[in-house]
Design an enzyme around this catalytic site. Structure first.
Site, PDB file in Angstrom:
ATOM      1  NE  ARG A   1       4.287 -43.994 -28.573  1.00  0.00           N
ATOM      2  CZ  ARG A   1       3.467 -43.220 -29.298  1.00  0.00           C
ATOM      3  NH1 ARG A   1       3.980 -42.428 -30.241  1.00  0.00           N
ATOM      4  NH2 ARG A   1       2.163 -43.769 -29.491  1.00  0.00           N
TER       5      ARG A   1
ATOM      6  CG  HIS B   1       4.001 -38.601 -28.182  1.00  0.00           C
ATOM      7  ND1 HIS B   1       5.054 -38.507 -28.651  1.00  0.00           N
ATOM      8  CD2 HIS B   1       3.547 -37.183 -28.047  1.00  0.00           C
ATOM      9  CE1 HIS B   1       5.394 -37.467 -28.807  1.00  0.00           C
ATOM     10  NE2 HIS B   1       4.658 -36.764 -28.442  1.00  0.00           N
TER      11      HIS B   1
ATOM     12  CE1 TYR C   1      -0.432 -43.690 -32.343  1.00  0.00           C
ATOM     13  CE2 TYR C   1      -1.875 -42.364 -31.038  1.00  0.00           C
ATOM     14  CZ  TYR C   1      -0.828 -43.044 -31.326  1.00  0.00           C
ATOM     15  OH  TYR C   1       0.269 -42.716 -30.110  1.00  0.00           O
TER      16      TYR C   1
END
Length: 390
Positions: free
Chosen positions: A280, A284, A293
């Site tokens: 990805r 998100h 993160y």
């Protein structure tokens, strides 16, 4: 018509065994990140120039849908958007492997699969704008409504596939009749109880369903290594059906593997787990900040595996496209972007009472009471008419 091999033979464990880990040497791949065509003993096939150009067009236009929707959200025109940046090959490969009679159960990110099934992208924007509760007719496209509840669609897909068995459209040998179901979900959803229950039912009843997992490495902010001790595709063997891992940034391999898995299901040979190993590259959703993160180095390394760039390199290197073709696709993408921008902004707000219209085939007493109560509330505003705006 000569039936193609399903690609899933008795040596399944040997071909897709424990050595196929971490996107390693046994990863099913037909097109390398450098745009080199390679071959696989189980899943190789020839692609026409027209097919290859079609894959390229689909991926470019799907990426444009994604970037335009992200921009619309940033400008306050959408409440949220689930990005698919970097996952175009996994979605287009799987989407183009479908036959018209096959049925799709998506999550909330399958914009490329929706494109392949003929769903108007503006209908997708309507969902995220909050003016459409999923108003497209699923059976018109054999594409179910987007599912927000994580993993729930795998149970829906399995139940639908079991219904196909009972309708006699599986294993008849008629390519225009035999059908299969594909359920899309992510690596995070694979940890949900619903998904594992779907595996149990599908295996027990030999349901004609393909479980297509886009392993994009992140369940929102949770990395894949915190979700599983083994590669995801190996879980399938514990339930009694085959699992395979394919390069999810390789549209050719994704197409070939999904096509084989769907044919296996149509033939009455039961479920298959396909793990599309991808990344990805975006967030998100537009509410997420992935820089909190994950490392930028990881993102940069995956950019070198970009699914669109590798196919373009292959097309150019083999003289299958000219600059005129690429310019035409870019112009089509620009026109699509304009259509989405203007169409999104022009969407009318729904009449408040319309939310009750398509909940059940027949209005229930409880729902009627809720509708009546809300209508009374609306009428309490001066100058307001029931069902109108205020």
């Amino acid at each position: 018509m000569t039936q193609q091999s399903s690609g899933f033979g008795p040596d399944l464990v040997e071909v897709f065994g424990p050595s196929q880990q971490d996107g390693g040497p046994e990863l099913i791949q037909l097109l390398t990140p450098e745009g080199e065509r390679v071959h696989h003993p189980e899943f190789d096939r020839d692609f026409s120039a027209e097919e290859l150009r079609g894959f390229y067009r689909d991926m470019v236009l799907t990426r444009r849908i994604d970037t335009e929707a992200t921009a619309l959200q940033r400008h306050g025109e959408l409440g949220i958007w689930a990005q698919l940046l970097g996952q175009e090959a996994a979605q287009i490969g799987a989407g183009r492997a479908l036959r018209p009679q096959d049925y799709v159960f998506p999550t909330y990110r399958e914009h490329g699969v929706a494109w392949c099934k003929g769903v108007d992208p503006l209908r997708l924007l309507g969902l995220f704008r909050g003016v459409d509760q999923g108003g497209w007719e699923p059976d018109a496209h054999n594409f179910a409504l987007y599912t927000i509840v994580i993993g729930a669609q795998t149970l829906h897909a399995t139940g639908y596939a079991m219904g196909m068995q009972r309708d006699g459209v599986v294993g008849t040998g008629d390519p225009d009749r035999d059908a299969a179901v594909i359920a899309h979900f992510g690596d995070g959803a694979s940890s949900q109880g619903d998904v594992n229950e779907a595996f149990i039912f599908a295996a027990s009843y030999n349901a004609p369903v393909v479980f297509f997992c886009q392993n994009n490495q992140w369940a929102i902010s949770e990395p894949i290594e915190r979700q599983t001790r083994i590669p995801l595709y190996q879980r399938a063997l514990g339930f009694g059906f085959p699992g395979v891992r394919v390069d999810g940034n390789d549209v050719l391999a994704t197409y070939a593997v999904t096509q084989a898995a769907l044919q296996r299901a149509r033939d009455g040979q039961g479920p298959t787990f396909v793990e599309a190993y991808t990344y990805r590259m975006g967030a998100h959703t537009t509410t997420d900040d992935p820089t909190r993160y994950r490392l930028s180095d990881d993102v940069e390394s995956w950019k070198l595996k970009d699914p669109i760039a590798r196919l373009e390199v292959y097309l150019r290197r083999n003289g299958l496209v000219e600059n005129d073709f690429l310019a035409t696709i870019q112009a089509e993408a620009d026109e699509l972007g304009h259509t989405l921008r203007e169409g999104c902004k022009a969407m009318p707000d729904p009449a408040p009472l319309s939310m009750f219209d398509h909940v059940y085939a027949e209005m229930t007493p409880e729902l009627q009471a809720q509708r009546d109560g809300f209508a009374t509330y609306l009428e309490s505003f001066e100058g307001s008419a029931a069902g109108g705006h205020h």
